[in-house]
Design an enzyme around this catalytic site. Structure first.
Site, PDB file in Angstrom:
ATOM      1  N   CYS A   1     -18.994  14.433  21.536  1.00  0.00           N
ATOM      2  CA  CYS A   1     -17.699  15.307  22.120  1.00  0.00           C
ATOM      3  C   CYS A   1     -16.550  14.313  22.404  1.00  0.00           C
ATOM      4  O   CYS A   1     -16.896  13.070  22.463  1.00  0.00           O
ATOM      5  CB  CYS A   1     -18.237  15.954  23.305  1.00  0.00           C
ATOM      6  SG  CYS A   1     -19.370  17.109  22.996  1.00  0.00           S
ATOM      7  N   ALA A   2     -15.336  14.670  22.113  1.00  0.00           N
ATOM      8  CA  ALA A   2     -14.278  13.651  22.076  1.00  0.00           C
ATOM      9  C   ALA A   2     -14.035  13.535  23.751  1.00  0.00           C
ATOM     10  O   ALA A   2     -13.616  12.551  24.099  1.00  0.00           O
ATOM     11  CB  ALA A   2     -12.960  14.490  21.821  1.00  0.00           C
TER      12      ALA A   2
END
Length: 136
Positions: A50-51
């Site tokens: 996930c960013a």
């Protein structure tokens, strides 16, 4: 057929014509969630891929799956709320059978999320499925 809580989100999205209104609705859903206890923000609950920072804490009680989660990004918190509506309360053996992509397509999320957010959403779904499969 998805859970009632998810069907409610689908109905809300049908009522909201503009994607910006839908986006705000997802963010509001995330804001309405209780924050994840700091003690549960560990490497074991962190979702890679996930960013933003994402933590999912799964619980299986009486054969039913549920999870709590949190993120440092408002839209991701909202996506966690959407996934909770999709998965929480299901029998643990049913969780891996959910066609998350098909259900989420009903919200047209894939059309409005960046590639990084879409990858993060897939990572969260993967974690949910893996956890439930291991507990089944």
């Amino acid at each position: 057929m998805a859970q009632d809580a998810f069907e409610d989100i689908v109905a809300d999205f049908e009522f909201l014509d503009d994607w910006e209104d839908r986006y705000r609705h997802v963010i509001d859903m995330g804001k309405a969630m209780d924050p994840l206890d700091d003690a549960l923000r560990t490497p074991a609950t962190k979702v890679e891929g996930c960013a933003s920072q994402v933590w999912l804490h799964p619980v299986v009680e009486d054969g039913r799956f549920r999870f709590d989660g949190d993120s440092d990004a408002l839209i991701v918190r909202g996506l966690i709320a959407v996934l909770r509506a999709l998965y929480n309360g299901l029998p643990v053996a049913e969780v891996p059978k959910v066609d998350a992509g098909g259900e989420l397509a009903r919200l047209s999320l894939q059309d409005h999320l960046s590639a990084q957010r879409s990858n993060g959403l897939r990572a969260m779904i993967g974690r949910i499925r893996e956890t439930a499969a291991a507990a089944a």
